[in-house]
Design an enzyme around this catalytic site. Sequence first.
Site, PDB file in Angstrom:
ATOM      1  N   HIS B 327      42.908  37.676  33.401  1.00  0.00           N
ATOM      2  CA  HIS B 327      42.552  37.210  34.737  1.00  0.00           C
ATOM      3  C   HIS B 327      42.847  38.338  35.719  1.00  0.00           C
ATOM      4  O   HIS B 327      43.924  38.916  35.677  1.00  0.00           O
ATOM      5  CB  HIS B 327      43.360  35.963  35.088  1.00  0.00           C
ATOM      6  CG  HIS B 327      42.832  35.234  36.283  1.00  0.00           C
ATOM      7  ND1 HIS B 327      42.897  35.747  37.546  1.00  0.00           N
ATOM      8  CD2 HIS B 327      42.207  34.037  36.400  1.00  0.00           C
ATOM      9  CE1 HIS B 327      42.343  34.887  38.394  1.00  0.00           C
ATOM     10  NE2 HIS B 327      41.915  33.844  37.719  1.00  0.00           N
ATOM     11  N   ARG B 347      39.156  34.601  46.249  1.00  0.00           N
ATOM     12  CA  ARG B 347      38.055  35.547  46.423  1.00  0.00           C
ATOM     13  C   ARG B 347      36.764  34.808  46.726  1.00  0.00           C
ATOM     14  O   ARG B 347      35.961  35.242  47.546  1.00  0.00           O
ATOM     15  CB  ARG B 347      37.909  36.420  45.170  1.00  0.00           C
ATOM     16  CG  ARG B 347      39.007  37.467  45.069  1.00  0.00           C
ATOM     17  CD  ARG B 347      38.959  38.221  43.759  1.00  0.00           C
ATOM     18  NE  ARG B 347      39.497  37.456  42.655  1.00  0.00           N
ATOM     19  CZ  ARG B 347      38.964  37.375  41.451  1.00  0.00           C
ATOM     20  NH1 ARG B 347      37.859  38.019  41.175  1.00  0.00           N
ATOM     21  NH2 ARG B 347      39.539  36.645  40.509  1.00  0.00           N
TER      22      ARG B 347
END
Lengths: 256, 557
Positions: B327, B347
Amino acid sequence: MANDTDSRDKVQDSPQLPKIPIFIMGKRYMVPEELTIMKAMEYAGYQFIRGCGCRMGVCGACGTVYRKPGDYKIRVGLACQTVVEPEMYLTQLPFYPANRASYDLAGAQGSAEEIHAAYPEVFRCVSCNACTKICPAEVSVMDYIAAIKRGDLELASELSFECIQCGLCVSRCMAELPQYHIAQMARRFVGAKLTPKAGHLREQVRNIAEGRYKDLMDQLESASKDSLIELYKARQWEPAKEGEDWTPDDHRGLLS
Amino acid sequence: MPYPQYLKDLIKRVEANRARHVALKREDDDLPFLTLEQRQSYLERFHPDYKTGPQIRRPITVGPSKGYSISPEIVDLLEARALVDPDKLDLSNPDYDVDVLIIGGGGAGSAAAIYARNAGASVMIATKLRHGDANTMMAEGGIQACDKAQKDSPYYHFLDVLGGGHFVNKRSLARRLVEDGPDAIRWLEGLGVLFDKFPDGRMKTVHGGGTCRKRMHSASDMSGAEIMRVVRDEVRNLDVPVIEFSPAVELIKNAEGHCAGAVLYNMETQEFTVCRAKAVVMATGGSGRLHIQGFMTTNHYGATGDGLVLCYRAGLPLVFLHTVQYHPTGIAYPEQAEGLLITEKFRGAGANVLNVDGERFVNEREPRDVEASAFIRECTEVGKGVRTPTGKWGVWLDSPMLDLLHGQGYVAKNFCGAYMLLKRFEIDISREPMLVFPTLHYQNGGVDFEADCTTQIPGLFIGGEVGGGIHGENRLMGNSLLDINVFGRIAGANAARFAQDSAVDAPLTLDHVRRYHQELEDAGIVTQRRAPVLLPDYTTPEVKERQLETHYLGNLR
C-alpha cells in the site's frame, strides 16, 4: 528498497536504547522508553494469544488499564496505541462478560421501544459517566446511552460510531449495562430502518439480474488481451471535481 | 510524538505551496497519469515484486505448484511439516459434527456463515483469534460497486479491475466480482451498515486509484470495521456457534477424496480436536504478518497465511502469489505507528503527495503498485524523500488540503480513525501533513478457485483474501471489501447446497498429510519447521536464548 532496515514489529534490542521500568500485572520489567505497551510486553517476552489484534487501534482486543504511583486516577489506553511511561502498572482486559440480546432485524420496526424491550436495564443508568471516562476510543458512551433512553437513535448512532467494542465501558458500569451491544443494535436500526434506501442500487441490481449487461460482459470476458488494453485506454474519466449528476459523453458500456 | 523541529521546518515548504496546490486541485489540474509504458518502467525498476534473487523468490520443491517461484517466506511454510501427527489423532470420534464448517471469522467467513445458515445448514465458525479479528476490520477507505447506472456499469468496473491487475486476472472471477457488486452493497445496506449517504439515500461515492468512475462507497474511514461489526452482529443473531482461539491446522478428507472437516487446535489448552463437516469454507485471509522482504505491514496480527498451507497440503494449486501488494501510504512517522494504513481515500478526496521540497511528483490516483513505485523512486533515484528521525524514508501526504477544499472539520469527520490515531501522538492531520511510505498490505494471489467458489477438491470452498485470481497481479482499492462479501456469500450458499445435495458419508482420513510428508522427505527436505505458524514471532532473540527448555512448534511456544 529505500527503507532497508528490517521494519518488522520485532524490537531490535541494543544497550543504547534508554530503558524505563514498567509493571506488567505488578511485575517489573525494563523496556525501551519509546515503545507502545504492546511492543513493550513483547519485548519483555510475552507472546500474545489474547489481548492483541489489529495493532492499529480499531479492533478492541487490547484494552489496557493502568495507574501511576502517587496518582489516584485510573487510566486507560489501547496497548497498541499507548506509549509506556515510567513506573506505570498495568493489566490488559482482553475480555469482559457482556450479555447480548438476539433480535430479528428483518421483522423489527427500528424503534427505540424495541431496544428498551431488549435491554430494559438501559434505564438503570445513573449517568455517572464512568463509561465515557474509561473509553479508549473517546466515545461519549454516557451520552449515547442517554440518547437511546430518549429515543434519539440517530444521535446514538452518530455518538457511538467510533466504538471499537472493547468492553471497557461494561467493566466500569455501576448499572451493569452492556453498552456496546445496545449501541450496535441502535446503529443497525438507523442503517437498516431509519435511513432512506439507495434507489440507484435497486435499479442496477435489477439491470444485472435481468441480464441487460450480459452480452457486453460476454464480449469483454472473451476479448483478446490487446483489445482489452485498447478499451482500457479508451475509458472516459469521471472528473474529480464533478458532482453527483455527471454523465459521460461516451455511452459504450452503459445502458441507454 | 509530535514532529521534531527539523520536520516542522520541512513542513513549512509544504505549507508554502498549499494555496497553489488547492487552487490546482479545484481545477482538476493534476499531474498527468503515466502511460502504460511508463507504469511498466516504474514497476520494473522500483517495485519490490520485481527485485530478483534467492532472497526475493524461490521455487517450491513439492506439491501441486512445484516449480512455482514465490516469496521464500511463503515457500518456507509450504516446505514444512504439519502441526499434528496424523498417526496420533483419532478421527473416528469427531468432537464437532456440522453441515458447513467455516474456517476464519473475518468478513468472508461471516458472510459465508450467514448465507449457509439462511440456506438451512447447520454451521460452525472456527477462528484463530476472536470473531472479527481480521483484515476486514482494518479496511478503511471503502468498497467499490458499479451501482450508478447513468455513468457506471460492470463493463467499466471490469476494465478497471483488469487494468489494475495487469490484464492477467482470472476473468471469470473478476466478472463475478463486478456483477455481484451492487447486490452485495444492497445486502449490506439491508443489514444496517451505515454507508455515507446523501439525505435522500443515494450513496456518496468517490474515486480510488485506478478507477475511471466514482464508485467507492464508504462508512467514514472505518468502512471495514463498520461492515465487520454489522455482519458479526448478524451471525450472532443467527446463533451460529463461533469457536474462538481455535484455528484449523489441517483439512480432513474422506475416503471419497472430498473435503470433510478440519483439525482444530485450541491455542489456550493446546488440545487438538476434530470437526467433521459435509462442506468446508476456507476463509482464513492473508499473510502480511509473514513480513515479506522484511516490510512493515498493515495486516492483522493473525494474517499468517494458514489457509494457503492447509489447501496446498490438501492438493490445491497456488496462483498469483508471485506478487504482493504494498500500500503506498503506510505511516512512516511516528515509529510507534509505523506501517499502519492511511487510506487511499485521502488521495481520492484531493490530498496531494509531495516530496521534501513540497512539490508534486506523481498523480495521486495511479494504481497502488505504480503509486508505491513512484514513492520509492522519489526517495531513491530522485533523492527527494523525507528522512525520518530513525533514518527511514517517507513522502508527505498533505491532508490539511482537504479542510481547505471541502470545509473546516472535513478531515476530523471523514477520517476519524486516522485523525484520532495521530492525535494520540500529538499530530493534528487537519493542520499538519502525514509522513508516509509503502507498507505490505495485501496478498494478491492465493488458492486457485472458481467463480462459484468451488475448488478441485469437492466440498472445499474458498472465500476472501486466501483465494487468488480475482485481482490478478495487483488489487485496486475497495475491491477487497467487495471480494469478501461477494465470494463469502457465494461460498456459504454453495457450501450449504453441497452439504445437502452432494456430500457423501465416508471414513475420515489424513492420508494427504502423510503423503505430503513423504513428498518432503523424497525431495530431501529435512526440517524442523512446522506450519501453519498461526502467530507472528515477535519474541526477541535475547529472550528466546534464555528460554532454555522452551519447545517451539512453529512460532508457538
